[in-house]
Design a protein around this motif. Structure first.
Motif, mmCIF file in Angstrom:
data_model
loop_
_atom_site.group_PDB
_atom_site.id
_atom_site.type_symbol
_atom_site.label_atom_id
_atom_site.label_comp_id
_atom_site.label_asym_id
_atom_site.label_seq_id
_atom_site.Cartn_x
_atom_site.Cartn_y
_atom_site.Cartn_z
ATOM 1 N N ASP A 383 0.816 -1.212 0.000
ATOM 2 C CA ASP A 383 0.000 0.000 0.000
ATOM 3 C C ASP A 383 0.850 1.262 0.000
ATOM 4 O O ASP A 383 1.918 1.320 0.634
ATOM 5 N N THR A 384 0.332 2.278 -0.653
ATOM 6 C CA THR A 384 0.944 3.603 -0.603
ATOM 7 C C THR A 384 0.807 4.151 0.813
ATOM 8 O O THR A 384 -0.234 4.029 1.436
ATOM 9 N N GLY A 385 1.861 4.756 1.303
ATOM 10 C CA GLY A 385 1.899 5.216 2.688
ATOM 11 C C GLY A 385 3.174 4.651 3.283
ATOM 12 O O GLY A 385 4.130 4.350 2.564
ATOM 13 N N MET A 386 3.161 4.469 4.592
ATOM 14 C CA MET A 386 4.388 4.001 5.239
ATOM 15 C C MET A 386 4.785 2.593 4.797
ATOM 16 O O MET A 386 5.962 2.230 4.854
ATOM 17 N N CYS A 387 3.825 1.798 4.350
ATOM 18 C CA CYS A 387 4.176 0.443 3.887
ATOM 19 C C CYS A 387 5.205 0.473 2.764
ATOM 20 O O CYS A 387 6.016 -0.445 2.626
ATOM 21 N N HIS A 409 1.745 5.901 -9.617
ATOM 22 C CA HIS A 409 0.529 6.697 -9.449
ATOM 23 C C HIS A 409 0.361 7.136 -7.994
ATOM 24 O O HIS A 409 -0.205 8.188 -7.716
ATOM 25 N N GLY A 410 0.838 6.295 -7.064
ATOM 26 C CA GLY A 410 0.800 6.677 -5.647
ATOM 27 C C GLY A 410 -0.585 6.691 -5.061
ATOM 28 O O GLY A 410 -0.918 7.534 -4.220
ATOM 29 N N SER A 411 -1.425 5.748 -5.472
ATOM 30 C CA SER A 411 -2.761 5.705 -4.893
ATOM 31 C C SER A 411 -2.781 4.878 -3.623
ATOM 32 O O SER A 411 -2.089 3.869 -3.512
ATOM 33 N N GLY A 436 -1.913 -0.557 4.715
ATOM 34 C CA GLY A 436 -2.094 0.430 5.767
ATOM 35 C C GLY A 436 -3.532 0.330 6.254
ATOM 36 O O GLY A 436 -4.402 -0.149 5.517
ATOM 37 N N ASP A 437 -3.798 0.763 7.469
ATOM 38 C CA ASP A 437 -5.193 0.705 7.938
ATOM 39 C C ASP A 437 -6.060 1.667 7.122
ATOM 40 O O ASP A 437 -7.215 1.356 6.807
ATOM 41 N N GLY A 438 -5.480 2.809 6.721
ATOM 42 C CA GLY A 438 -6.235 3.732 5.877
ATOM 43 C C GLY A 438 -6.491 3.134 4.508
ATOM 44 O O GLY A 438 -7.611 3.168 3.983
ATOM 45 N N GLY A 439 -5.480 2.559 3.930
ATOM 46 C CA GLY A 439 -5.606 1.947 2.610
ATOM 47 C C GLY A 439 -6.566 0.769 2.626
ATOM 48 O O GLY A 439 -7.452 0.651 1.766
ATOM 49 N N PHE A 440 -6.428 -0.086 3.620
ATOM 50 C CA PHE A 440 -7.290 -1.268 3.688
ATOM 51 C C PHE A 440 -8.754 -0.852 3.819
ATOM 52 O O PHE A 440 -9.632 -1.356 3.115
ATOM 53 N N ASP A 463 -1.426 -1.363 11.414
ATOM 54 C CA ASP A 463 -2.596 -0.637 11.925
ATOM 55 C C ASP A 463 -2.180 0.416 12.949
ATOM 56 O O ASP A 463 -2.166 0.166 14.154
ATOM 57 N N ASN A 464 -1.846 1.595 12.461
ATOM 58 C CA ASN A 464 -1.425 2.677 13.359
ATOM 59 C C ASN A 464 -2.564 3.660 13.633
ATOM 60 O O ASN A 464 -2.339 4.744 14.144
ATOM 61 N N SER A 465 -3.795 3.265 13.279
ATOM 62 C CA SER A 465 -4.971 4.140 13.474
ATOM 63 C C SER A 465 -4.702 5.536 12.951
ATOM 64 O O SER A 465 -5.120 6.536 13.546
ATOM 65 N N SER A 466 -4.002 5.596 11.848
ATOM 66 C CA SER A 466 -3.658 6.923 11.351
ATOM 67 C C SER A 466 -3.291 6.894 9.872
ATOM 68 O O SER A 466 -2.899 5.855 9.333
ATOM 69 N N LEU A 467 -3.461 8.022 9.239
ATOM 70 C CA LEU A 467 -2.935 8.220 7.889
ATOM 71 C C LEU A 467 -1.493 8.676 8.083
ATOM 72 O O LEU A 467 -1.162 9.860 7.979
ATOM 73 N N GLY A 468 -0.688 7.702 8.454
ATOM 74 C CA GLY A 468 0.617 7.984 9.038
ATOM 75 C C GLY A 468 1.540 8.788 8.156
ATOM 76 O O GLY A 468 2.205 9.721 8.610
ATOM 77 N N MET A 469 1.591 8.425 6.898
ATOM 78 C CA MET A 469 2.509 9.111 5.983
ATOM 79 C C MET A 469 2.191 10.603 5.902
ATOM 80 O O MET A 469 3.085 11.448 5.929
ATOM 81 N N VAL A 470 0.917 10.921 5.851
ATOM 82 C CA VAL A 470 0.537 12.328 5.720
ATOM 83 C C VAL A 470 0.763 13.064 7.049
ATOM 84 O O VAL A 470 1.176 14.229 7.067
ATOM 85 N N GLU A 471 0.528 12.338 8.135
ATOM 86 C CA GLU A 471 0.802 12.937 9.443
ATOM 87 C C GLU A 471 2.272 13.371 9.526
ATOM 88 O O GLU A 471 2.596 14.461 9.984
HETATM 89 C C1 LIG Z 1 -6.511 7.762 -2.955
HETATM 90 C C2 LIG Z 1 -5.527 8.566 -2.169
HETATM 91 N N1 LIG Z 1 -5.968 9.474 -1.279
HETATM 92 C C3 LIG Z 1 -5.072 10.179 -0.530
HETATM 93 C C4 LIG Z 1 -3.733 9.983 -0.681
HETATM 94 C C5 LIG Z 1 -2.727 10.768 0.175
HETATM 95 N N2 LIG Z 1 -2.066 9.821 1.111
HETATM 96 C C6 LIG Z 1 -0.880 9.241 0.826
HETATM 97 S S1 LIG Z 1 -0.385 8.167 2.004
HETATM 98 C C7 LIG Z 1 -1.754 8.459 2.932
HETATM 99 C C8 LIG Z 1 -1.931 7.775 4.256
HETATM 100 C C9 LIG Z 1 -2.107 6.300 4.133
HETATM 101 O O1 LIG Z 1 -2.542 5.811 5.373
HETATM 102 P P1 LIG Z 1 -2.453 4.290 5.715
HETATM 103 O O2 LIG Z 1 -2.954 3.470 4.601
HETATM 104 O O3 LIG Z 1 -3.069 4.054 7.047
HETATM 105 O O4 LIG Z 1 -0.876 4.039 5.777
HETATM 106 P P2 LIG Z 1 0.190 4.608 6.846
HETATM 107 O O5 LIG Z 1 0.912 5.705 6.141
HETATM 108 O O6 LIG Z 1 -0.533 5.041 8.064
HETATM 109 O O7 LIG Z 1 1.070 3.440 7.127
HETATM 110 C C10 LIG Z 1 -2.577 9.413 2.313
HETATM 111 C C11 LIG Z 1 -3.842 9.921 2.897
HETATM 112 C C12 LIG Z 1 -3.330 9.041 -1.653
HETATM 113 N N3 LIG Z 1 -2.044 8.801 -1.899
HETATM 114 N N4 LIG Z 1 -4.242 8.339 -2.359
#
Ligand SMILES: Cc1ncc(C[n+]2csc(CCOP(=O)(O)OP(=O)(O)O)c2C)c(N)n1
Ligand SMILES: [Mg+2]
Length: 580
Positions: A383-387, A409-411, A436-440, A463-471
Motif C-alpha cells: 500500500d501507498t503510505g508508510m508500507c 501513481h501513488g494511490s 495500511g489501515d487507511g488503505g485497507f 494498523d497505526n490508526s492513522s494516515l501515518g505518511m501524511v501525518e
Molecule cells: C486515494 C488517495 N488518497 C489520498 C492519498 C494521500 N495519502 C498518501 S499516504 C496516505 C496515508 C495512508 O494511510 P495508511 O494506509 O493508514 O498508511 P500509513 O501511512 O498510516 O502506514 C494518504 C492519505 C493518496 N495517496 N491516495
C-alpha cells in the motif's frame, strides 16, 4: 463458424489475446458481454465489489504475468469507479484492456440517466480510448485497442453500448492474428559505439537501474564488473537488481538509503538504465548522463542528457559490453561500497534498540519478521503510505520474490485489490498484501472477494490508526497533524465476521507466531498488527545536507530509518572487495 454477437466476438477476441479473466461489476449495459463470458469456457468473470478493485487486480495480474488482462465497468458510475485503478495500471505500464459499457446508443448526447462519455473520460489514462457505435467496427477496434495495450504497455479502453454488444457481428474472428509478445529492441550501432566511447573516457561510472532492467540482471552485473561501477536503483528497480549484486550501493529517492545518491553525484558518467525515476532533484546536474530506455518518449524528460539511447536495457548492454574496455581501477567502486555500508550501519544502530519489547509494536519490526517468514517466492503487494518504506527497506529481493505497489501513481488502497489479481494468477503462490489501515479500509469491501473466491491472500495490516505518511508530512512541514487519526478498529474481528481467518496482535512478542499462523492458514487470512503511529522520528534525523540537497527543493521529506537485511548484504559486499 456459427454467427456470433458482437459481445461473443468481443470475448472470443480477448481469449485469443490470452486474457483469462474479466474483473468487474455487472450492470445492464454490460449484460450481453457478461452473458457471453458466462458461456465461455476460456474466460472467467471475477466478481469484485468495487470497479476500482477490478482495475487494480487486472493491473497487478498484467504486471506479474506480462500478459494482457481485462476489466469492465458498466455505464456512468461504473466508469468512474474504474478510473483510479486504470490510472495506476497505465502508469505502471501494465497492458490492460478495459471495457466501458455505454448507455443505450440512441441516448448518447442527451444527458441520459448515468451518461458519461467514456471515450473522453479515459483519454488521459490510456493509450487508446474509442467508442464502438456500429457492429462493423468489430473486431478491428478491439484488435487495435489490444495492440495499443500490448505494444505500448498500458491501458486501452473500448466503450460500447449494450445494444451494440447484443447485435450480430458481421464478420467472424477465426483468422485474427495479433502480436502479444514484445520484440527485443536493439539500438543502432552508432549509438552503442558512442556510449562505449563515453564509458572508455570516463573514470568513474555509476549505473542507476529501474524496472526496465527486468530480465537484465546478468547483463547489468557483467557491465558493472567490466567497468567497476557502483550500481544503484530506483524503487521499481529494486526487485530486479539488488539481489546477488556485489556492486549494490542502495536506492535513491524519497525512500532511498545508502550511497546511491553519492555514487550518482560523484561519478563523471551516470547511466540511467530503464528508469523513469521522477525526482529530478535527486539527479546530478554536473555529471554526464546517458539514458537507455525502450520508450523513446521517456528519454530526457527528467534530466539533461548527453546521450539518449532508444533500446531495451538487455539488448543495449549485450551490444555494449564487448565494445567497452575493461577498467582495472576499483577505487571509486570500493569507496562507494564502503560509504554504503557505513551509511547503513548508522541507521541500523539507531533502529535495533529495544524493538522486540516496544509497545505499540514498531512497524519496522513487523516488516523485518515478515521478510524472514515469507516464502522465498512470495508476491508482496504494498500500500501507498508508510508500507512503501517498510517494503523498500525490509523486503529482501532474491530474484524470485515480486514486489508491486502503486509506485508511479501513488494511490492508496492498491495492495489488497492487487493481491486479488496476483493470487488468481497463481493460487499456489504466497501472496502478501502489506496494507495500511487507511488503505485497507478505503477498499475494504473487496476483502469479501477474497472470501468469495477462497483466495488464500494474507493481508497484513500495519494498523497505526492513522494516515501515518501524511501525518509525518504535516509534521515535517511544521503543521500540527489534523484529520489524520482514526479510532481503533479491530480489523481481525471484521475478517472473522466475513468468514476469513483473523488475528490481532498488540504485543511484539506475539508478532512472529501470529505471522506464521497467518501465513500457514490455507485460506484468506488477515493479521491486524497494532503499530506505533510515531514510528519514524524523522525530522531530527534529517541531516543538513539532505535538507539543503533534497528536502527544500522537493518540498518533500527524505525518509530515513532501518534497513533490515540489507546491512548484511552490504557487509558481505565489503568482504568481497579484493585485497591486494
Ligand atoms: C486515494 C488517495 N488518497 C489520498 C492519498 C494521500 N495519502 C498518501 S499516504 C496516505 C496515508 C495512508 O494511510 P495508511 O494506509 O493508514 O498508511 P500509513 O501511512 O498510516 O502506514 C494518504 C492519505 C493518496 N495517496 N491516495
Ligand atoms: Mg495507517
Amino acid at each position: 463458424m456459427a454467427r456470433q454477437t458482437v459481445a461473443e466476438q468481443f470475448v472470443d477476441t480477448l481469449t485469443r489475446a490470452g486474457v483469462k479473466r474479466l474483473y468487474g461489476v455487472v450492470g445492464d449495459s454490460l449484460n450481453p458481454v457478461t452473458d457471453a463470458v458466462r458461456r465461455s469456457s476460456a474466460i472467467e468473470w471475477v466478481q469484485v465489489r468495487h470497479e476500482e478493485s477490478a482495475a487494480f487486480a487486472a493491473g497487478a495480474e498484467a504486471q506479474l504475468s506480462g500478459r494482457l488482462t481485462a476489466c469492465a465497468g458498466s455505464c456512468g458510475p461504473g466508469h468512474l469507479h474504474l478510473i483510479n485503478g486504470l490510472y495506476d495500471a497505465h502508469r505502471s505500464m501494465a497492458p490492460v484492456l478495459a471495457l466501458a459499457a455505454h448507455i443505450p446508443s440512441a441516448e448518447i448526447g442527451t444527458v441520459y440517466f448515468q451518461e458519461t462519455h467514456p471515450d473522453r473520460l479515459f483519454a488521459e489514462c490510456s493509450h487508446y480510448s474509442e467508442l464502438i457505435s456500429h457492429p462493423d467496427q468489430m473486431p478491428r477496434v478491439l484488435l487495435t485497442a489490444i495492440q495499443h495495450a500490448v505494444g505500448r504497455s498500458g491501458v486501452a479502453v473500448v466503450s460500447m453500448s449494450g445494444d451494440t454488444a447484443g447485435q450480430d457481428a458481421p464478420q467472424v474472428t477465426t483468422e485474427l492474428a495479433m502480436a502479444t509478445r514484445r520484440p527485443a529492441v536493439r539500438p543502432g550501432d552508432d549509438e552503442v559505439a558512442a556510449l562505449a566511447r563515453m564509458i572508455d573516457e570516463a573514470e568513474k561510472v555509476t549505473l542507476f537501474c529501474g524496472s526496465g532492467t527486468a530480465g537484465a540482471h546478468s547483463e547489468v552485473m557483467a557491465l558493472a564488473e567490466r567497468i567497476k561501477s557502483p550500481v544503484g536503483h530506483a524503487l521499481r528497480g529494486k526487485e530486479w537488481i539488488q539481489y546477488d549484486n556485489p556492486f549494490d550501493v542502495g536506492m535513491s529517492g524519497l525512500l532511498g538509503y545508502g550511497a546511491a545518491y553519492d555514487a550518482m553525484h560523484e561519478a563523471d558518467l551516470l547511466l540511467l538504465l530503464g528508469t523513469d525515476f521522477p525526482y529530478a532533484a535527486f539527479l546530478p546536474d554536473d555529471v554526464s548522463i546517458v539514458q537507455v530506455d525502450v520508450r523513446a518518449e521517456h528519454l530526457g524528460r527528467r534530466s539533461k542528457l548527453d546521450l539518449a539511447i532508444w533500446g531495451d536495457v538487455r539488448e543495449t548492454l549485450r551490444a555494449l559490453i564487448p565494445r567497452v574496455r575493461e577498467k582495472s581501477d576499483r577505487r571509486f567502486l570500493d569507496r562507494m561500497l564502503n560509504k554504503h555500508a557505513d551509511a547503513l550501519e548508522g541507521v541500523v544502530a539507531a533502529y535495533t534498540r529495544n524493538v522486540e519489547r516496544q509497545r505499540p509494536i514498531h512497524p519496522e519490526y513487523v516488516a523485518a519478521i515478515l521478510d524472514e517468514e515469507a516464502a522465498d517466492d512470495a508476491i508482496f503487494t504494498v500500500d501507498t503510505g508508510m508500507c512503501n518504506i517498510w517494503a523498500a527497506r525490509y523486503l529482501t529481493p532474491n530474484g524470485r520474490r515480486r514486489v508491486i505497489g502503486s509506485f508511479n501513481h501513488g494511490s492508496m488502497a492498491n495492495a489488497m485489490p492487487q493481491a486479488i489479481g496476483a493470487q488468481l494468477l497463481d493460487r499456489g503462490r504466497q501472496v502478501v498484501s502489506m496494507s495500511g489501515d487507511g488503505g485497507f479500509s478505503m477498499l475494504m469491501g473487496d476483502f469479501l472477494t477474497l472470501v468469495q473466491y477462497d483466495l488464500p491472500v494474507k493481508v497484513v495490516i500495519f494498523d497505526n490508526s492513522s494516515l501515518g505518511m501524511v501525518e509525518l508530512e504535516m509534521l515535517v512541514a511544521g503543521m500540527p497533524p489534523h484529520a489524520t487519526s482514526y479510532p481503533h478498529t479491530d480489523y481481525a474481528a471484521i475478517a472473522r465476521a466475513a468468514g476469513a481467518h483473523g488475528v490481532r496482535v498488540e504485543d511484539p512478542r506475539d508478532v512472529r507466531d501470529a505471522l506464521r499462523e497467518t501465513l500457514d492458514h490455507p485460506g484468506p487470512a488477515l493479521l491486524d498488527v497494532v503499530t506505533d503511529p510515531n514510528a519514524l522520528s524523522m525530522p531530527p534525523r534529517i541531516t543538513r545536507r539532505q535538507l539543503t540537497g533534497f528536502a527544500v527543493s522537493t518540498s518533500k521529506i527524505v525518509l530515513n530509518g532501518g534497513v533490515g537485511r540489507m546491512i548484511q548484504l552490504a557487509r558481505a559486499n565489503l568482504r568481497n572487495i579484493p585485497r591486494p
